[in-house]
Structures are given as structure tokens and as C-alpha cells.
Design a protein around this motif. Structure first.
Motif, PDB file in Angstrom:
ATOM      1  N   ALA A  39       0.846  -1.194   0.000  1.00  0.00           N
ATOM      2  CA  ALA A  39       0.000   0.000   0.000  1.00  0.00           C
ATOM      3  C   ALA A  39       0.882   1.245   0.000  1.00  0.00           C
ATOM      4  O   ALA A  39       1.799   1.355   0.808  1.00  0.00           O
ATOM      5  N   PRO A  40       0.626   2.175  -0.900  1.00  0.00           N
ATOM      6  CA  PRO A  40       1.406   3.407  -0.882  1.00  0.00           C
ATOM      7  C   PRO A  40       0.778   4.423   0.070  1.00  0.00           C
ATOM      8  O   PRO A  40      -0.359   4.242   0.509  1.00  0.00           O
ATOM      9  N   ASP A  41       1.506   5.484   0.358  1.00  0.00           N
ATOM     10  CA  ASP A  41       0.960   6.612   1.106  1.00  0.00           C
ATOM     11  C   ASP A  41       0.075   7.382   0.113  1.00  0.00           C
ATOM     12  O   ASP A  41       0.585   7.953  -0.861  1.00  0.00           O
ATOM     13  N   MET A  42      -1.238   7.384   0.345  1.00  0.00           N
ATOM     14  CA  MET A  42      -2.148   7.980  -0.638  1.00  0.00           C
ATOM     15  C   MET A  42      -2.011   9.505  -0.730  1.00  0.00           C
ATOM     16  O   MET A  42      -2.431  10.106  -1.715  1.00  0.00           O
ATOM     17  N   LYS A  43      -1.392  10.113   0.295  1.00  0.00           N
ATOM     18  CA  LYS A  43      -1.127  11.557   0.214  1.00  0.00           C
ATOM     19  C   LYS A  43      -0.108  11.812  -0.900  1.00  0.00           C
ATOM     20  O   LYS A  43      -0.248  12.746  -1.692  1.00  0.00           O
ATOM     21  N   ILE A  44       0.905  10.939  -0.994  1.00  0.00           N
ATOM     22  CA  ILE A  44       1.919  11.063  -2.054  1.00  0.00           C
ATOM     23  C   ILE A  44       1.278  10.787  -3.419  1.00  0.00           C
ATOM     24  O   ILE A  44       1.517  11.494  -4.395  1.00  0.00           O
ATOM     25  N   VAL A  45       0.448   9.751  -3.453  1.00  0.00           N
ATOM     26  CA  VAL A  45      -0.225   9.411  -4.722  1.00  0.00           C
ATOM     27  C   VAL A  45      -1.079  10.588  -5.185  1.00  0.00           C
ATOM     28  O   VAL A  45      -0.980  11.028  -6.339  1.00  0.00           O
ATOM     29  N   ASN A  46      -1.893  11.118  -4.281  1.00  0.00           N
ATOM     30  CA  ASN A  46      -2.826  12.188  -4.673  1.00  0.00           C
ATOM     31  C   ASN A  46      -2.123  13.503  -4.986  1.00  0.00           C
ATOM     32  O   ASN A  46      -2.491  14.196  -5.932  1.00  0.00           O
ATOM     33  N   GLU A  47      -1.108  13.836  -4.185  1.00  0.00           N
ATOM     34  CA  GLU A  47      -0.490  15.163  -4.351  1.00  0.00           C
ATOM     35  C   GLU A  47       0.614  15.190  -5.405  1.00  0.00           C
ATOM     36  O   GLU A  47       0.833  16.216  -6.042  1.00  0.00           O
ATOM     37  N   THR A  48       1.318  14.086  -5.592  1.00  0.00           N
ATOM     38  CA  THR A  48       2.468  14.084  -6.513  1.00  0.00           C
ATOM     39  C   THR A  48       2.282  13.164  -7.715  1.00  0.00           C
ATOM     40  O   THR A  48       2.504  13.570  -8.853  1.00  0.00           O
ATOM     41  N   ILE A  49       1.891  11.922  -7.445  1.00  0.00           N
ATOM     42  CA  ILE A  49       1.883  10.929  -8.533  1.00  0.00           C
ATOM     43  C   ILE A  49       0.744  11.153  -9.535  1.00  0.00           C
ATOM     44  O   ILE A  49       0.983  11.155 -10.753  1.00  0.00           O
TER      45      ILE A  49
END
Ligand code: FMN
Length: 178
Positions: free
Chosen positions: A120-130
């Protein structure tokens, strides 16, 4: 705007628990030779439906092609890669993972297949950067005259971004954390 259901998407995002790891192995051409129970649970396919089938069975239409090019270039060159990937389940749900892909070698060091673990990734990173970054590459890929041109332009853009940051793809991915 394209109807998301036409792309086989349900609009429901599911997520791995922190202790869940998705594992698959492929042959040299990317056909699945092994999946763990967590893979089949998230993919929504049975083992029978997956074995011998190309790994793009879980490909999500919002994934830019350039990420898969970076992955294949790296593992075929005998190196490992870390990448954020959005996958699609059989029923159209989607799930984000932080994937580690690596070649598998025989006793002589010859690459005989590939192996991937995802968590599971950090969804904050997914949403804000990826997601913004991947949307940028999708836009480049879709705006081009041909898929080949689109991939080449997105690849050049990715290399430029990494050169500016003085990072490799893995350094960039891992520098985001999570
Ligand atoms: C070990 C291994 C694991 C892979 N895992 C995934 C995955 O989870 N999701 C995915 O979309 N592609 C995965 N791929 C990449 C696919 O082979 C394929 O390149 C990608 O889905 C793009 O498909 P396309 O070229 O048909 O667009 C994996 C490849 C390998 C070798």
C-alpha cells in the motif's frame, strides 16, 4: 468526456491493508507464472484466468505508458525499479500500489523471468504528486500524432525532469517517501 464505465471502471477505489503484499512472477515476455492469494483477491481473477496471461490484465487506462517503458527498460537491463502503479480489478475497481520489480536469475546469472512485490502506498503522495505527474504524462502521450511519438515525448520529458532533479527514477520514487 469519456464515460468511465466504457473504460471498464467502476469508480470504486479499494486499498491494500498495511500488512498486505501483492506478489507476482512473470516469464521473460511478461506472462504471469505465479500470483499470491493477495494478487488474486485484488485483481479479482482466479489463478486459472491469470496463469500464462500477460500482466497487462490488470492495466489501468489512466497509467501512462512511459512508466511501463521505464520499468521494462530497467528490469531487462538487469536492475530493479520502484514505481507507483494504479491497477484495475476485473470488476473495474482500482487500487494503487508502490511496486518493486526485479529480474529473477538462474544459477549462471541469466535473467529467466521477473518478479514484483507491491504494498500500500501513502495515498497523500499518490494524490499530491503521482496523480498530477501521471496526468501530465498521459496528456503528452495522448496529444501526440501517434502512440510511438507520444511515448517518445513523455520519455524525453521524464528524463528532463530527472536530470533537473539530479535523480534516477528510483531515487525520485523513493525520495517521495511512503
Ligand atoms: C513482474 C512484472 C509485474 C508487472 N506488474 C504489473 C502490474 O501490476 N500492473 C500493470 O499494469 N502492469 C504490470 N506489469 C507490466 C505489464 O507487463 C505491461 O507492460 C503493462 O501493463 C502495460 O501494458 P501495455 O503495454 O499492454 O499497455 C508488470 C510486468 C512485470 C514483468
Amino acid at each position: 468526456m469519456t464515460d468511465r464505465r466504457q473504460l471498464g471502471l467502476s469508480g470504486t477505489e479499494i486499498s491494500l491493508k498495511p500488512d498486505e503484499i501483492i506478489v507476482t512472477k512473470t516469464d521473460l515476455s511478461g506472462k504471469i507464472t505465479y500470483g499470491n492469494r493477495t494478487f488474486f483477491k485484488f485483481a479479482g481473477y482466479t489463478e486459472k484466468e491469470c496463469l500464462g496471461v500477460q500482466h497487462n490484465i490488470v492495466r489501468h487506462p489512466d497509467m501512462p505508458r512511459v512508466v511501463f517503458k521505464a520499468a521494462w527498460d530497467t528490469i531487462q537491463d538487469g536492475r530493479e525499479i520502484f514505481a507507483y502503479v494504479n491497477n484495475r480489478s476485473k470488476n473495474g475497481d482500482n487500487y494503487w500500489v508502490l511496486a518493486h520489480m526485479t529480474p529473477s536469475r538462474d544459477a549462471n546469472g541469466k535473467i529467466v523471468g521477473y518478479h514484483s512485490n507491491r504494498r500500500a502506498p501513502d495515498m497523500k503522495i499518490v494524490n499530491e504528486t503521482i496523480i498530477p505527474l501521471y496526468n501530465h504524462y498521459l496528456q503528452i502521450e495522448r496529444a501526440a500524432a501517434s502512440p510511438k511519438d507520444g511515448l517518445a515525448s513523455a520519455y524525453a520529458d521524464l528524463q528532463k525532469m530527472l536530470a533537473e532533479k539530479k535523480q534516477t527514477f528510483n531515487e525520485f520514487t523513493l525520495s517521495l517517501g511512503g
